[in-house]
Design a protein around this motif. Structure first.
Motif, PDB file in Angstrom:
ATOM      1  N   UNK A 153      38.955  37.537  43.588  1.00 38.35           N
ATOM      2  CA  UNK A 153      39.981  38.057  42.694  1.00 38.35           C
ATOM      3  C   UNK A 153      41.377  37.705  43.178  1.00 38.35           C
ATOM      4  N   UNK A 154      41.598  37.882  44.485  1.00 38.81           N
ATOM      5  CA  UNK A 154      42.930  37.605  45.035  1.00 38.81           C
ATOM      6  C   UNK A 154      43.207  36.095  44.987  1.00 38.81           C
TER       7      UNK A 154
ATOM      8  N   UNK B  99      42.137  34.068  42.674  1.00 40.26           N
ATOM      9  CA  UNK B  99      42.139  33.558  41.291  1.00 40.26           C
ATOM     10  C   UNK B  99      43.500  32.986  40.881  1.00 40.26           C
TER      11      UNK B  99
ATOM     12  N   UNK C  60      48.691  45.455  36.314  1.00 41.30           N
ATOM     13  CA  UNK C  60      48.363  46.311  35.169  1.00 41.30           C
ATOM     14  C   UNK C  60      48.116  47.754  35.610  1.00 41.30           C
TER      15      UNK C  60
ATOM     16  N   UNK D  32      34.376  44.589  43.207  1.00 37.67           N
ATOM     17  CA  UNK D  32      35.365  45.558  42.726  1.00 37.67           C
ATOM     18  C   UNK D  32      34.762  46.919  42.375  1.00 37.67           C
TER      19      UNK D  32
ATOM     20  N   UNK E 220      46.411  40.816  44.349  1.00 34.15           N
ATOM     21  CA  UNK E 220      46.124  39.665  43.486  1.00 34.15           C
ATOM     22  C   UNK E 220      47.430  39.021  42.991  1.00 34.15           C
TER      23      UNK E 220
ATOM     24  N   UNK F  50      40.916  48.001  36.825  1.00 32.27           N
ATOM     25  CA  UNK F  50      39.642  47.375  36.440  1.00 32.27           C
ATOM     26  C   UNK F  50      39.853  46.159  35.540  1.00 32.27           C
ATOM     27  N   UNK F  51      40.944  46.172  34.801  1.00 29.64           N
ATOM     28  CA  UNK F  51      41.273  45.052  33.924  1.00 29.64           C
ATOM     29  C   UNK F  51      41.608  43.815  34.752  1.00 29.64           C
ATOM     30  N   UNK F  52      42.225  44.063  35.901  1.00 34.55           N
ATOM     31  CA  UNK F  52      42.746  42.968  36.705  1.00 34.55           C
ATOM     32  C   UNK F  52      41.727  42.430  37.708  1.00 34.55           C
ATOM     33  N   UNK F  53      40.728  43.244  38.005  1.00 38.45           N
ATOM     34  CA  UNK F  53      39.736  42.828  39.013  1.00 38.45           C
ATOM     35  C   UNK F  53      38.472  42.380  38.291  1.00 38.45           C
ATOM     36  N   UNK F  54      38.445  41.127  37.893  1.00 36.02           N
ATOM     37  CA  UNK F  54      37.339  40.649  37.058  1.00 36.02           C
ATOM     38  C   UNK F  54      36.395  39.699  37.791  1.00 36.02           C
TER      39      UNK F  54
ATOM     40  N   UNK G 169      52.442  40.468  37.193  1.00 36.12           N
ATOM     41  CA  UNK G 169      52.290  41.797  36.573  1.00 36.12           C
ATOM     42  C   UNK G 169      51.055  42.500  37.126  1.00 36.12           C
TER      43      UNK G 169
END
Lengths: 275, 287
Positions: free
Chosen positions: A108-109, A111, A93, A144, A159, A97-101, A91
């Protein structure tokens, strides 16, 4: 098509936030492998909620869901089966910004593949492939917060691509992007068809539908369930349906003393004139 | 109507909104520029972060153990020189060490000037019944303390300015810091930026709609409301981030990549550094 061959089957699925605010109401839906399904709907019609339900993040308030022939209605409560689902369904999003933590794009990719327990060599291979596919290899070392909106969207898709899922869910992937970035992203998403992925994406931007969709499902903003489904030409040609579901609106303008109204869709501000 | 100088001063003074916007902007700018130094092609920037962290931790230990004033001054000057070799502007290190240290540490050390026994050099007073005497031992102790803090702060500044935050966090594994702790720290740092931007936008939004002056009561109410807004947005953000982690297979156990590789130059840097620090300690012991 046999149920075991279907990607998703939803039967009477409803979802309420905090038990009070309905977001989905009695949704019936079938998704076949290899489809590029566009879910069209106005704001608040339940599109984003549907994607989270399909990804097993939200447990439906009522109804049943099957993915790849297995029932996943209560998968949100079962971490082991949730991992099985997330291995096959990714998914992206709406808010990148929610997905790149993680501290860097590369982290990130990496993770997702790392959480799947893949060996390090395989993780690196998938990360580099995903970065190349989304044309963001040059950003691997960046944080990010240093990325532009378009770059964040591409990285967010990378990601998910790095986990090599069979199904990719994209929540309004072209929202808030400048025209050039938007066009480039649309073409990258269309390219997923060549990779053999099933893609389900939500949007209310009609101009990307003919490029991306093999089938369109329209969600009613009052009904919060599909009110129409069909080929993109068929759906986009049904002006009454588009007006009724708040995807286009009656636009009133003047020709001298003569008032004239016609259905009209646009994204953001623009200039135009009628002669 | 004439305006009194006091009123003029009050009007010229920045409002709390302006000060907050400036502060938030400066915080972001400082961090981003800090990373820019870490990306430069300098001597210290090229060293493996684990080697740098390990050596700097040892240096911190030696600085804490050394008592000799000249040796401490030498170590501090050497660190300042290292900063120049790393192509850091002298002003950047100076602001962090030469302004902050005398101000805050000096304030802490001030009472010690009058409390340590020794040969009196001069007296202050009598202040009522009390006469304050400053001794040679007191000056030596305060100077040692200030130099020690200055060298330590310079060391920390060098480490932070020449190492990207992401690398620094990963390097913490040298000290067996658990992965989950490192990941949480990294996420905290990542989202501080988002919340800072959000705060900046909240204040800018208010500033753009404010004409004239607002009463202190209104300002306080607005700050309270903003804190609530930030809190609820942070909560929503944390829920969404957790969902995004779960969607990518997270189930409680954190797995991360090892990305560093020690080169010959890094081993040389660590060996030389340890040798010099050891020598400094031995010299100090022999005096």
């Amino acid at each position: 098509m046999e149920q075991s061959e279907l990607v998703f089957r939803l039967e009477g699925v409803s979802y309420c936030y905090h038990g009070r605010h309905p977001a989905l109401d009695q949704v019936d839906l079938v998704v076949e492998p290899g489809e590029q399904l566009v879910i069209l709907g106005a704001n608040g019609s339940g599109k984003s909620t549907l994607l989270k339900v399909l990804d097993g993040l939200y447990r439906p308030t009522s109804g049943r869901i099957w993915a790849f022939g297995e029932e996943i209605t209560d998968v949100a409560d079962d971490p082991e089966r949730a991992r099985w689902l997330h291995r096959r369904v990714g998914l992206v999003f709406q808010e990148p910004d929610v997905q790149l933590f993680s501290p860097t794009v590369y982290d990130d990719v990496a993770f997702g593949p790392l959480q799947l327990g893949w060996p390090e060599e395989q993780v690196r291979e998938h990360v580099e492939h995903a970065l190349r596919a989304m044309e963001v290899s040059h950003l691997a070392d960046r944080a990010p917060y240093e990325l532009s909106g378009g770059e964040k969207k591409r990285v967010a898709i990378a990601t998910v691509l790095a986990m090599d899922p069979e199904v990719i869910l994209l929540d309004e992937p072209t929202a808030n992007l400048d025209p050039r970035t938007r066009t480039a992203l649309v073409h990258l998403i269309r390219g997923m068809r060549d990779l053999g992925k099933t893609v389900i994406l939500t949007t209310h931007e009609l101009d990307i539908v003919p490029i991306l969709a093999t089938r369109v499902v329209v969600f009613g903003d009052q009904e919060r369930r599909p009110v129409a489904s069909g080929h993109p030409d068929e759906i986009l040609g049904d002006v009454d349906l588009l007006v009724r579901t708040n995807l286009i609106h009656e636009h009133l303008h003047w020709h001298g003393q003569l008032a004239h109204a016609h259905p009209h869709a646009h994204d953001g501000e623009h200039l135009h004139e009628h002669r | 109507m004439t305006v009194s100088p006091a009123t003029r001063r009050r009007k010229a003074r920045k409002s709390f909104v302006e000060r907050t916007i400036t502060g938030v902007g400066a915080a972001i700018e400082q961090t981003v520029y800090g990373e820019a130094y870490a990306r430069q092609d300098g001597f210290l920037q090229r060293v493996d972060p684990r080697a740098k962290l390990g050596l700097f931790a040892s240096a911190l230990l030696v600085i804490g153990l050394v008592h000799d004033l000249v040796l401490l001054a030498g170590l501090w000057l050497a660190l300042l020189g290292l900063g120049l070799v790393a192509r850091l502007p002298f002003r950047v290190i100076a602001v962090r060490t030469m302004l902050g240290v005398p101000l805050f540490t000096g304030l802490v050390a001030l009472p010690a000037l009058f409390l340590i026994d020794g040969r009196p050099l001069f007296t202050i007073g009598p202040l009522g019944p009390v006469t304050l005497a400053v001794t040679d031992q007191a000056i030596l102790s305060v100077a040692t303390f200030l130099l020690r803090v200055s060298a330590s702060v310079t060391l920390a500044a060098l480490l932070v300015l020449t190492t990207r935050w992401a690398d620094l966090l990963k390097a913490l594994r040298v000290f067996r810091v658990p992965d989950v702790f490192i990941v949480v720290l990294g996420m905290t740092y990542r989202y501080i930026f988002l919340v800072l931007r959000l705060t900046e936008n909240l204040f800018l939004g208010r500033a753009s709609r404010t004409v004239g002056t607002t009463s202190p009561g209104e300002q306080r109410r607005w700050v309270g409301a903003s804190m609530g807004t930030l809190m609820s947005r942070s909560l929503k953000l944390s829920n969404d981030v957790y969902a995004a982690m779960v969607a990518r297979g997270f189930s409680g156990d954190v797995r991360t990549l090892t990305t560093f590789r020690m080169r010959d130059e890094d081993w040389l840097f660590v060996s030389l550094g340890i040798a010099l620090l050891g020598l400094a300690w031995l010299v100090d012991l022999s005096r």
